[in-house]
Design an enzyme around this catalytic site. Structure first.
Site, mmCIF file in Angstrom:
data_model
loop_
_atom_site.group_PDB
_atom_site.id
_atom_site.type_symbol
_atom_site.label_atom_id
_atom_site.label_comp_id
_atom_site.label_asym_id
_atom_site.label_seq_id
_atom_site.Cartn_x
_atom_site.Cartn_y
_atom_site.Cartn_z
ATOM 1 N N LYS A 90 0.853 -1.186 0.000
ATOM 2 C CA LYS A 90 0.000 0.000 0.000
ATOM 3 C C LYS A 90 0.887 1.233 0.000
ATOM 4 C CE LYS A 90 -4.110 1.488 -0.376
ATOM 5 N NZ LYS A 90 -4.863 1.155 -1.584
ATOM 6 N N SER A 108 -8.638 -0.624 -5.093
ATOM 7 C CA SER A 108 -8.879 -0.262 -3.699
ATOM 8 C C SER A 108 -10.384 -0.126 -3.458
ATOM 9 C CB SER A 108 -8.105 1.013 -3.350
ATOM 10 O OG SER A 108 -7.649 0.958 -2.019
#
Length: 612
Positions: A199, A402
């Protein structure tokens, strides 16, 4: 003196009276025009027999274009908003033209096209290929091609390039600015909370370079995108496998062999068929397809005019397949079509699931994600539709990463393009504090509270360890929720999802092999799958979006009735400068940060998913 004052007042009153009279006349004329155009019957343009369909996109190619401010057309030179073209308008025009006997060929101009994502580019390229395989000629006649536009142009029967033009391929890259040193200089403390090895959306605030983990992930999905691009172009141009990679590896020498002329180098490498000024390709098309009534150009019809002329060709069915588009960053509240605003999308989904004529819902996703809470609100409403017995099929466009993946995670089926950028299953939070910045100018914050959390999120104070722990726990819980949703929707264990999550980004083709996507295909494939899932054979896709007001529609009709498309040989509508395009891109990225409004401060967002 008093006489002068009276005369001045009289002059002012006269001016006011004249102004009021003129304003009144303008208002009356405006009302007459509104009434006239509101009651008029719109005449559709005709399609000349044997005409060339002109595919001439302007601005950025997107899922759904915003309704334009029609009045700004009157002041076009001062309109600094980048234009938009809907990819579905392009695809619909090509599909109709392929089966229309009045359309003899197609001409593609991409000089005014600012940008198109890999997935949208491949969709258009495939449609052009299908048009050509139907036995109709396709001409690419732009004066310059960048990598995105050449993907489409390569499918043409004949690719023209101006001798003074250019064709430049660069490969795909992922380069983002990093701000750690800047933040250090201003004394800002950036508190980052995240889950996921890959991430990397928060890395620009923590580092001055890209981490090896991020580089590994980015190389993988960029490599998949380039492989798809090269395969498509080499097949279209009849080149050997790997020809483009070899070209880029030795481009300096290739360009030198062409005398430093990009156009000549493109011709030498077989990327284009002819170097020709406008007069040559115009005459060639005039000789083959006839001329316009005034004899100045070839027999043609602009694709937008063609859509208007053939609007009654659209298939009509008994049942509706609701197509609901989530485009742009996912945010709370209501919003326009270029953001995936939760309340707006929830309202569309509720309207669809309570409409007895809707057989199924197709969620079309083109989003990098955003607010985790807003994403969950959208997913919950889709789950309510499924609970009502309405199938929900998700279709990924250029990007569904996401939060964009979150909203689709529990769909009955997920479809993606091979070049869709997806995954990025992770969550993060960023809370900057500026106690050191304020210290530099002599400002200090102090006080008392009734608990250790009082004032804990005041950005003029450093965050306490307790506050940091509270936020980190919230982020970790958000990640567990994300994994749970995906595991339930994909029929996988949480542990297996976690192995392919961790914020890592995948290309659609790879996402299918690891179980994040069911099938590869476009929107039409997803719509057909939704109809099959609902058990209907006669259906009509219905796009849900906010409609313009009646006044906007009337103004649009008035202005459209006055608008005339320039013939294709008049390329006065040149593309904006690269600097202007870059400035507008940076502005859009900056504005995206302003939209973030998650009530929990948690974001499922892929900032690194933009490919250039």
């Amino acid at each position: 003196m008093q006489g002068i004052w009276k005369a001045l007042k009289a002059l002012i009153n006269t001016i006011q009276g004249v102004g009021t009279f003129v304003a009144g006349i303008l208002v009356i004329l405006g009302l007459v025009l509104v009434i006239k155009f509101a009651n008029r019957t719109v005449e559709l343009p005709g399609v000349p027999n044997g005409s060339v369909l002109v595919l001439w996109p302007e601005g950025n190619v997107v899922e759904q274009a915003q309704y334009p401010n029609r009045l700004s057309l009157l002041f076009n030179s001062f309109d600094q908003q980048p234009p938009e073209t809907s990819v579905h308008d392009i695809l619909t025009a090509i599909e109709r033209g392929k089966n229309d006997s009045r359309i003899a060929a197609m001409a593609i101009l991409t000089d005014n096209m600012w940008g198109v994502s890999p997935a949208h580019g491949h969709e258009i390229a495939e449609a052009v290929r299908s048009f050509r395989e139907a036995g109709k000629e396709v001409y690419a006649i732009s004066s310059e091609y960048d990598q995105a536009s050449y993907l489409i142009a390569a499918e043409a029967t004949k690719v023209f390039l101006n001798p003074a033009g250019s064709l430049l391929l660069t490969g795909y890259g992922q380069y983002v600015p990093h701000f750690k040193q800047l933040l250090d200089k201003v004394g800002a403390t950036v508190n980052v909370f995240r889950v996921g090895t890959y991430k990397s959306a928060v890395e620009p605030y923590l580092r001055d370079d890209m981490s090896e983990a991020a580089k590994t992930a980015n190389r993988a999905f960029l490599g998949s995108l380039w492989e798809s691009y090269e395969s498509s172009v080499t097949r279209a141009r009849g080149l050997e496998a790997g020809a483009l990679s070899r070209l880029l590896a030795d481009f300096s020498n290739v360009l030198r062999a062409g005398g430093g002329n990009f156009a000549q180098a493109a011709l030498d490498q077989g990327l284009v068929d002819a170097l020709a000024p406008r007069s040559e390709w115009r005459n060639e098309l005039m000789e083959k397809y006839g001329t316009t009534p005034d004899g100045v150009s070839f027999n043609q019809i602009h694709y937008q005019a063609y859509l208007g002329a053939t609007q009654n060709m659209a298939k009509r069915g008994e049942k509706a397949i609701a197509v609901i588009t989530a485009q742009g960053e996912i945010v709370m509240g209501d919003g326009p079509i270029n953001v995936a605003a939760a309340e707006t999308l929830v309202r569309h989904i509720r309207e669809a699931r309570t409409d007895e004529n809707v057989a199924a819902i197709v969620l079309r996703v083109d989003s990098p994600g955003g607010s985790a809470f807003a994403s969950e609100l959208i997913r919950q409403e889709l789950a309510a539709a499924q609970a009502d017995g309405i199938p929900v099929i998700s279709s990924f466009a250029s990007m569904a990463a996401s939060g964009g993946y979150w909203i689709a995670s529990t769909s009955d089926e997920i479809w993606a393009e091979p070049t869709t950028i997806t995954g990025s299953i992770g969550i993060f939070g960023v809370i900057p504090t500026f106690e050191n910045t304020l210290d530099k100018i002599g400002v200090h914050t102090d006080g008392v509270g009734t608990s250790q959390l009082a004032g804990a999120f005041d950005v003029s104070r450093p965050m306490s360890e307790t506050a940091k722990d509270v936020v980190q726990q919230s982020i970790e819980e958000g990640y567990r929720q994300f994994l749970t949703r995906v595991a339930a929707g994909r029929g996988m264990s949480i542990e297996d999802v976690d192995k392919i999550a961790q914020g890592r980004v995948w290309a659609g083709s790879v996402a299918q092999t690891i179980g994040l996507v069911d099938n590869l295909g476009g929107l039409d494939d997803a719509i057909a799958a939704a109809a099959a899932k609902a058990g209907v054979t006669s259906y009509e896709p219905v796009f849900f979006r906010d409609a313009p007001s009646n006044l906007d529609t009337i103004i649009a009709d008035i202005l459209d009735s006055l608008a005339v498309k320039a013939p294709v040989d008049d390329l006065s509508l040149i593309s904006q400068s690269p600097m202007f395009k870059t400035a507008m891109m940076l502005k859009a990225e900056a504005m995206a940060l302003v939209k973030f409004n998650d009530p929990m401060g948690r974001y499922a967002l892929c900032l690194e998913c933009s490919v250039r």
